[in-house]
Each structure stands twice: as structure tokens, then as C-alpha cells.
Scaffold this motif. Structure first.
Motif, PDB file in Angstrom:
ATOM      1  N   SER A  87       0.920   3.325   1.653  1.00  0.00           N
ATOM      2  CA  SER A  87       1.310   4.466   2.485  1.00  0.00           C
ATOM      3  C   SER A  87       0.143   5.079   3.260  1.00  0.00           C
ATOM      4  O   SER A  87       0.328   5.544   4.391  1.00  0.00           O
ATOM      5  CB  SER A  87       1.980   5.539   1.628  1.00  0.00           C
ATOM      6  N   ILE A  88      -1.066   5.105   2.687  1.00  0.00           N
ATOM      7  CA  ILE A  88      -2.185   5.771   3.350  1.00  0.00           C
ATOM      8  C   ILE A  88      -2.520   5.130   4.699  1.00  0.00           C
ATOM      9  O   ILE A  88      -2.575   5.820   5.719  1.00  0.00           O
ATOM     10  CB  ILE A  88      -3.410   5.823   2.422  1.00  0.00           C
ATOM     11  N   PRO A  89      -2.721   3.795   4.761  1.00  0.00           N
ATOM     12  CA  PRO A  89      -2.965   3.214   6.091  1.00  0.00           C
ATOM     13  C   PRO A  89      -1.724   3.266   6.980  1.00  0.00           C
ATOM     14  O   PRO A  89      -1.839   3.408   8.200  1.00  0.00           O
ATOM     15  CB  PRO A  89      -3.370   1.765   5.787  1.00  0.00           C
ATOM     16  N   LEU A  90      -0.541   3.183   6.378  1.00  0.00           N
ATOM     17  CA  LEU A  90       0.699   3.237   7.163  1.00  0.00           C
ATOM     18  C   LEU A  90       0.814   4.554   7.925  1.00  0.00           C
ATOM     19  O   LEU A  90       1.153   4.570   9.121  1.00  0.00           O
ATOM     20  CB  LEU A  90       1.903   3.045   6.236  1.00  0.00           C
ATOM     21  N   LEU A  91       0.523   5.659   7.260  1.00  0.00           N
ATOM     22  CA  LEU A  91       0.617   6.968   7.909  1.00  0.00           C
ATOM     23  C   LEU A  91      -0.438   7.106   9.002  1.00  0.00           C
ATOM     24  O   LEU A  91      -0.177   7.704  10.053  1.00  0.00           O
ATOM     25  CB  LEU A  91       0.464   8.075   6.864  1.00  0.00           C
ATOM     26  N   LEU A 151       0.475   7.778  13.023  1.00  0.00           N
ATOM     27  CA  LEU A 151      -0.052   8.865  13.834  1.00  0.00           C
ATOM     28  C   LEU A 151      -0.826   8.333  15.037  1.00  0.00           C
ATOM     29  O   LEU A 151      -0.753   8.886  16.141  1.00  0.00           O
ATOM     30  CB  LEU A 151      -0.948   9.768  12.982  1.00  0.00           C
ATOM     31  N   ASN A 152      -1.563   7.266  14.832  1.00  0.00           N
ATOM     32  CA  ASN A 152      -2.300   6.670  15.943  1.00  0.00           C
ATOM     33  C   ASN A 152      -1.345   6.172  17.020  1.00  0.00           C
ATOM     34  O   ASN A 152      -1.594   6.361  18.222  1.00  0.00           O
ATOM     35  CB  ASN A 152      -3.169   5.518  15.432  1.00  0.00           C
ATOM     36  N   GLY A 163      -3.394  -4.537  -3.690  1.00  0.00           N
ATOM     37  CA  GLY A 163      -2.154  -5.183  -3.272  1.00  0.00           C
ATOM     38  C   GLY A 163      -1.375  -4.426  -2.218  1.00  0.00           C
ATOM     39  O   GLY A 163      -0.625  -5.028  -1.436  1.00  0.00           O
ATOM     40  N   GLY A 164      -1.537  -3.101  -2.167  1.00  0.00           N
ATOM     41  CA  GLY A 164      -0.781  -2.298  -1.206  1.00  0.00           C
ATOM     42  C   GLY A 164      -0.988  -2.718   0.235  1.00  0.00           C
ATOM     43  O   GLY A 164      -0.019  -2.999   0.959  1.00  0.00           O
ATOM     44  N   VAL A 209       4.992  -6.813   5.547  1.00  0.00           N
ATOM     45  CA  VAL A 209       6.201  -6.131   6.032  1.00  0.00           C
ATOM     46  C   VAL A 209       5.984  -5.480   7.388  1.00  0.00           C
ATOM     47  O   VAL A 209       6.949  -5.094   8.053  1.00  0.00           O
ATOM     48  CB  VAL A 209       6.692  -5.073   5.011  1.00  0.00           C
ATOM     49  N   GLY A 210       4.705  -5.346   7.820  1.00  0.00           N
ATOM     50  CA  GLY A 210       4.423  -4.740   9.121  1.00  0.00           C
ATOM     51  C   GLY A 210       4.432  -3.225   9.056  1.00  0.00           C
ATOM     52  O   GLY A 210       4.724  -2.620   8.023  1.00  0.00           O
ATOM     53  N   THR A 211       4.123  -2.621  10.188  1.00  0.00           N
ATOM     54  CA  THR A 211       4.036  -1.166  10.260  1.00  0.00           C
ATOM     55  C   THR A 211       5.099  -0.553  11.160  1.00  0.00           C
ATOM     56  O   THR A 211       5.109   0.667  11.348  1.00  0.00           O
ATOM     57  CB  THR A 211       2.644  -0.742  10.780  1.00  0.00           C
TER      58      THR A 211
END
Length: 389
Positions: free
Chosen positions: A36-40, A44-45, A156-157, A164-166
Motif C-alpha cells: 500500500s505505501i508505494p501504491l498510495l 498521488l503522483n 513481498g508486498g 497486479v499493477g497500480t
């Protein structure tokens, strides 16, 4: 220090199942969090939010931990470990999906606070549960397993996110799914969770003064590890590595986290844990000081990065073990809350200091900033051991 207050331990026969449930739950949470951290940040970017505001929004999660942690022992006493973990898992899953469904950026700040508060509950309660349920003679071994499996979850995250992509709602549902999946071992092991009957005999800040070697280890680990992993690829690039080789260097660092926690935990069951923390801090300091003098594309650099990150992560593992050996009951829950709170402060301070160091002395300010944090820790722990001789 007042005598530690009591908790009701799980029956001995239930300890293995109880510990396994707590470790399984927090490890699955690690997968969801690391996804979740890189996904968020990517989200936002993509919405055109500046990196400064992305950083500020991310920091709100750390602020939530700092504000919530002091109340955790009383919440555990009033609500129970199992119900509190279930509520936090639900809040984490719901807020993660809500990020994607929420348009105005201003609303991401209360969402980030809720998400950060849920994570605070998950880590404080799970680590208290594991520490309280672990047998005293094998506590380091148990927490070493916890550190290893959690490191695997964190590694693993991002790998799952790459699969699954972003784009779209799918990665958010995956992250929420991991939080929901963590509820299964909580439900299975909740009956064996430790129960707090009395209030803590000391507050979060008093315990930070009583056990500085253990609690300060969390701050130093949060600052150094986050600064190290965030800026290591950039450090490699600025010293001449290509993007692929810089990514490999980061992978080596993450493997160090995974590979050394169980051995360090087992060693901590056999030696003075404060002296082991001092050794870990000294070795990590030596590794940081060596970095500017090594060829960035050499096997020696890989070995130093592997050992430095793994040993630094050992500050968290051994520090957590030391808390469990020193405190019990509500006092242990308070100590765990202080531990997680200081770790969160480190998450905020570390990247800022390391990034500033690289800006002043590019690129080796990266290593000097890390070394400064570790030198402070070595001096504090050595001083405490000297005074207590």
C-alpha cells in the motif's frame, strides 16, 4: 521502578498456537502495508500532487502513531487484544480502499490518520502479544522468527504490486484483502492472547528513560533503515551504477533484513542483550563508515550492505526481545507502545536527515548521516552499560 503489574498469560499448551496466530497476522499485515505505501505514492503522483505534499501526507501516518501509541495499553486492557486487532484490521482495509474512491486530496489527510492509527494498533498489540506469549528462554528465537517473516512480508508486498499493477481499484482490493486475511489467524488465536487486568505502573515516556538501550533502538532502526532503503538506490546511481544495478543493491539490503533476524534472535537468548545491542550498533556504524570507501559495483559493497542492513534491523529484533525480558503485563504493553512510537518518529526524522546529508555532501553525505545516528546510539548504550557496572 515499581514492580511490573501482572497480566493473565495464555495456558502453556496454547502458547505455540497463540504465538503462531500473532506472527501470521502481523506478517500478512506486512504484505498489505508494503504493497500500500508505494501504491498510495504512485496514486498521488498520477493525480499531479507534488512530492512535497506526498511526503507531508505520508508523515500524517507517523503523527497518528505518535498520538495514539500512549493510549494503547489502556485500550488493550479495556477492549482485549483480539477485538482490538479485528477493529484495526477492518479500519486499515476500509481506509485503504477509501483512498482510491476519495477525490479531493484534502480528505486524504484524515484517511491517512485513520490508516496510520490502525497500523499503530496492529503493531503495538501484535508485538505485545508475541512478547508476552513467548517463553522466556526462547523469546529471542520467537521474535527472530517474527522479524524474519515480517521482513519477507515487506519484501513481498512490492513484488505483488508489480504483478497486479497500480491502475484501477484492483491493487487496493489486494491490499485490503491481505488485511482481511490477517483476521483469520487472529480469530483462531484470540483465546490465547494475553489479558491485561491492571493499569501500567509507568507511562510511555518514563519507560523510555528506564530502558534507553531497548527503546532508543527502535528510533535508530526507524531512522537508519528507512533512510538507508529510501536513498540507497539513489546513492548507487550517483556513484555511477545503472538503474538495474542500483535495484540489485536494494535487493541485497532487503535480503540482509530477512537473513539475519533469526540468528540474532537466537544469539540474544544466550548473551547479555544490551551488550549485543551495543555490538549491533557498532558493526552497523562500521558498515556505514565503510560505504564511501568501497567500489560501488564490488562484491565487498554487496557484503557490507547485506550485513549493515541486517545488523541494523537486529536493533529492532533484539530491542524488542529485551523489552519482553524486562517488563510484563500492562508495563510490557506500555513499553511496546513506546517502542513503536519511537520507531515512527525515526521514520519521519531519518529520511529527512539522510536526504539533507546527501544534499550537503553529495553523495557520501548518505553514509555520514547514517553513521551519525548509529554513533549516537553506540555512545548512549555504552554509557548506560558503563554506569550500571
Amino acid at each position: 521502578m515499581s514492580a511490573p503489574v501482572s497480566s493473565i498469560p495464555a495456558p502453556r499448551g496454547a502458547n505455540v498456537a497463540s504465538i503462531a496466530a500473532a506472527i501470521a497476522a502481523i506478517s500478512v499485515v506486512g504484505l498489505g502495508l508494503a504493497l500500500s505505501i508505494p501504491l498510495l505514492a504512485f496514486e498521488l503522483n498520477a493525480r499531479g500532487i507534488s512530492s512535497t505534499w506526498i511526503g507531508i501526507n505520508t508523515a500524517v501516518g507517523g503523527v497518528a502513531t505518535i498520538l495514539i501509541a500512549p493510549f494503547m495499553p489502556d485500550l488493550v486492557r479495556r477492549c482485549g487484544a483480539g477485538p482490538l486487532l479485528m477493529a484495526a484490521l477492518l479500519a486499515a482495509a476500509a481506509s485503504l480502499v477509501a483512498f482510491k474512491l476519495t477525490g479531493p486530496f484534502v480528505l486524504w489527510f484524515p484517511l491517512r490518520f485513520v490508516f496510520g492509527a490502525a497500523l499503530c494498533v496492529l503493531f503495538v498489540v501484535s508485538e505485545f502479544w508475541i512478547n508476552a506469549a513467548a517463553p522466556s528462554g526462547r523469546r529471542g528465537f520467537v521474535i527472530g522468527i517474527y522479524g524474519t517473516v515480517l521482513s519477507l512480508g515487506f519484501a513481498g508486498g512490492p513484488a505483488i504490486l508489480s504483478l497486479v499493477g497500480t491502475d484501477g481499484l484492483t491493487p487496493y482490493l489486494w491490499g485490503a484483502g491481505f488485511f482481511a486475511l490477517a483476521a483469520v489467524p487472529v480469530l483462531i488465536g484470540a483465546s490465547g492472547a494475553p489479558v491485561i487486568r491492571k493499569e501500567s505502573s509507568g507511562g510511555v515516556f518514563s519507560l523510555m528513560r528506564i530502558a534507553p538501550a531497548a527503546t532508543l533502538a527502535a528510533f535508530i532502526f526507524g531512522a537508519v533503515e528507512t533512510g538507508f532503503l529510501n536513498f540507497l538506490p539513489l546513492y548507487g546511481l550517483r556513484r555511477g551504477l545503472g538503474e538495474a544495478d542500483a535495484a540489485i543493491l536494494l535487493t541485497v539490503a532487503e535480503l540482509g533484513n530477512v537473513g539475519l533476524q533469526l540468528p540474532l534472535g537466537m544469539i540474544s537468548d544466550r548473551v547479555d542483550r544490551r551488550r549485543l545491542l551495543l555490538i549491533c550498533g557498532t558493526l552497523a556504524l562500521a558498515g556505514a563508515l565503510l560505504l564511501p570507501h568501497l567500489a560501488v559495483d564490488s562484491w565487498v559493497m554487496w557484503a557490507v550492505v547485506f550485513v549493515t542492513t541486517g545488523i541494523c534491523a537486529g536493533l529492532y529484533t533484539v530491542g524488542l526481545t529485551l523489552l519482553g525480558a524486562r517488563f510484563e503485563g500492562a508495563t510490557l504493553a506500555t513499553a511496546n507502545a513506546a517502542f513503536v512510537m519511537l520507531y515512527s518518529i525515526g521514520l519521519i526524522v531519518g529520511p529527512t536527515a539522510v536526504g539533507g546529508g546527501m544534499q550537503v555532501l553529495d553523495p557520501d553525505g548518505f553514509a555520514w548521516a547514517l553513521a551519525l545516528f548509529l554513533a549516537i546510539y553506540v555512545v548512549v548504550v555504552a554509557g548506560q552499560i558503563w554506569r550500571d557496572r
